[in-house]
Write an enzyme that holds these catalytic residues in place. Structure first.
Site, mmCIF file in Angstrom:
data_model
loop_
_atom_site.group_PDB
_atom_site.id
_atom_site.type_symbol
_atom_site.label_atom_id
_atom_site.label_comp_id
_atom_site.label_asym_id
_atom_site.label_seq_id
_atom_site.Cartn_x
_atom_site.Cartn_y
_atom_site.Cartn_z
ATOM 1 N N ASP A 11 0.861 -1.181 0.000
ATOM 2 C CA ASP A 11 0.000 0.000 0.000
ATOM 3 C C ASP A 11 0.899 1.232 0.000
ATOM 4 O O ASP A 11 1.662 1.451 0.944
ATOM 5 C CB ASP A 11 -0.890 -0.020 1.247
ATOM 6 C CG ASP A 11 -1.966 1.049 1.221
ATOM 7 O OD1 ASP A 11 -2.052 1.775 0.215
ATOM 8 O OD2 ASP A 11 -2.701 1.165 2.212
ATOM 9 N N ASP A 105 -3.110 2.506 -5.966
ATOM 10 C CA ASP A 105 -2.005 2.582 -5.023
ATOM 11 C C ASP A 105 -1.841 1.358 -4.124
ATOM 12 O O ASP A 105 -1.110 1.407 -3.136
ATOM 13 C CB ASP A 105 -2.144 3.828 -4.150
ATOM 14 C CG ASP A 105 -3.431 3.841 -3.342
ATOM 15 O OD1 ASP A 105 -4.300 2.997 -3.590
ATOM 16 O OD2 ASP A 105 -3.553 4.700 -2.454
ATOM 17 N N GLU A 106 -2.496 0.251 -4.438
ATOM 18 C CA GLU A 106 -2.295 -0.950 -3.626
ATOM 19 C C GLU A 106 -2.519 -2.206 -4.453
ATOM 20 O O GLU A 106 -3.233 -2.195 -5.463
ATOM 21 C CB GLU A 106 -3.187 -0.954 -2.387
ATOM 22 C CG GLU A 106 -4.660 -1.024 -2.662
ATOM 23 C CD GLU A 106 -5.482 -1.157 -1.387
ATOM 24 O OE1 GLU A 106 -5.066 -1.889 -0.457
ATOM 25 O OE2 GLU A 106 -6.559 -0.534 -1.318
#
Length: 436
Positions: A11, A105-106
């Protein structure tokens, strides 16, 4: 169930804000808030410096300003976020061919598909550290928090334990020991409503949840949810890492500076959004059976309505007609601040529908009146610009015919600030070229 810690969750820390701090040296170490900058804006991401003042995602910009008035409030630069995300995902796929992106973003990474010969704690810890270092280098300094465990659930929990810029490995056999003291909200799907139901039943922690029978959980929260909670409370999660995650829906929505009061205008906006949704569906060779609308009223009450068709469609007119019909069943007399249209139940085929044709939508769009649109500043705070003499920089702020620019980039020291007329021909928006 896996017997080794071979699922990794990564993350990127405060991603949008971190990209802005990377590209704007004067903002490093300072509070940065990304989102809508108008009175009705919402925070998308806050840097950790801003979070120290209590600013959180989904908070109204108005409240964020009251909590952290000295923060830099910026609009998003999605081209920069996409570019950074692409670099990170490329690093992950070099480490393992089995990567499941969850968002920009993860992602999950399956270490079983990597070159690791063993999955003991020391080996996967070293792998995680090397991966974080590779992400930092490829992204120009962005940090990531990583969790590694025997399942997706445990890896995701672990990545939240040492933020920002941390790494936590949960040794196999210790999962329940880790979970038991935690609040039930650590379990996916336990939102405010479910947490309140469980609280009324005296269930506050995962240990409390573990002590409840499956039948009782089904009675409290329903069959599917109760079954899921029963197993996750015991760290039982056999979901696999899926490298290709299919889209579940396609949607478009807009937030408006002035409350919409004219139903005809709302219908026109839904028609326009339906056209955008249809275009996206056709671009990806998809169609869908369920048309839905999202309406946020003047008092922030949010309503959703949906209708399922007899067969999948990507037809603008069909989507628009269903959306307008759904709006017709709602009381919007008090004013509307957000409208959205979506299509779900996606398929990769289309059956021609007799409800209408795209030409109907084109005719309607030609007659659209001027309507309020989501606020779009000519010189939005944070946007990239270039001056013929000073070079590249970003908009610090604008108003009353003047735009203020700080001239700096990710590769320079903090730069000077200059102000110009908004129509100064030497100042232009800057958009980096698309990567090859």
């Amino acid at each position: 169930m896996r017997t080794e810690a071979s699922v990794l969750h990564i993350d990127l820390d405060a991603f949008f804000a971190a990209v802005e701090q990377r590209d704007k040296p004067s903002l490093r170490g300072k509070p940065v808030i990304i989102g809508g900058v108008g009175g009705r804006g919402v925070v998308a991401t806050a840097s950790y410096e801003a979070r120290a003042f209590g600013v959180r995602s989904a908070m109204s910009t108005r409240e964020a300003r009251s909590r952290c008035p000295n923060a830099a409030f910026l609009n998003g630069r999605f081209h920069a976020y996409r570019e950074a995300s692409s670099r990170v995902m490329a690093v992950l796929r070099e480490a393992s061919p089995l990567v499941e992106p969850l968002s920009i973003d993860e992602a999950f990474v399956d270490l079983r598909a990597s070159d690791l010969e063993t999955y003991d704690v020391a080996t996967v810890t070293a792998f995680g550290e090397q991966l974080r270092a590779a992400v930092r280098e490829a992204s120009g300094g962005l940090t990531a928090s990583v969790g590694i465990g025997s399942s997706k659930f445990i890896a995701k929990v672990a990545s939240d334990l040492d933020k920002p810029d941390g790494l936590v490995v949960v040794p196999p056999g210790t999962e329940q020991q880790l979970l038991r003291p935690m609040a039930v909200t650590v379990i996916p799907g336990v939102g405010p409503a479910t947490a309140e139901r469980l609280r009324r039943a005296g269930i506050h922690t995962v240990a409390d949840l573990e002590a409840v029978s499956e039948d009782e959980l089904v009675r409290l929260v329903g069959k599917a949810h109760g079954h899921n909670l029963f197993h996750l409370a015991r760290a039982q999660d056999d979901r696999t890492v899926e490298s290709a995650r299919e889209a579940k829906s396609v949607s478009v929505e807009g937030t408006y500076e002035t409350d919409l009061a004219d139903r005809k205008v709302m219908e026109h906006l839904l028609t326009r959004q339906a056209g955008q949704v249809g275009e996206r569906l056709r671009k990806h060779g998809l169609s869908g059976r369920t048309v839905s609308i999202k309406v946020r009223l003047h008092d922030f009450t949010t309503m959703s309505r949906s209708s399922t068709l007899a067969s999948p469609t990507d037809n603008d007119a069909v989507i628009a007609r269903q959306a307008r019909a759904l709006l017709g069943a709602l009381d919007v007399s008090g004013g509307v601040r957000l409208l959205g249209v979506g299509v779900s139940g996606l398929a990769d085929w289309v059956q021609d529908d007799l409800f209408g044709s795209s030409s109907e939508v084109e005719e309607e769009l030609e007659e659209l009146p001027e309507v309020p649109t989501a606020r779009t500043l000519t010189w939005a705070p944070g946007m990239d610009v270039e001056h013929s003499q000073m070079g590249r920089g970003w908009v610090w702020g604008s108003g009353k015919g003047v735009v203020t620019v700080r001239f700096e980039t990710a590769l320079t020291p903090p730069g000077p600030v200059r102000s110009y007329r908004m129509d100064d021909p030497e100042l232009q928006p800057f958009m980096p070229p698309e990567p090859d």
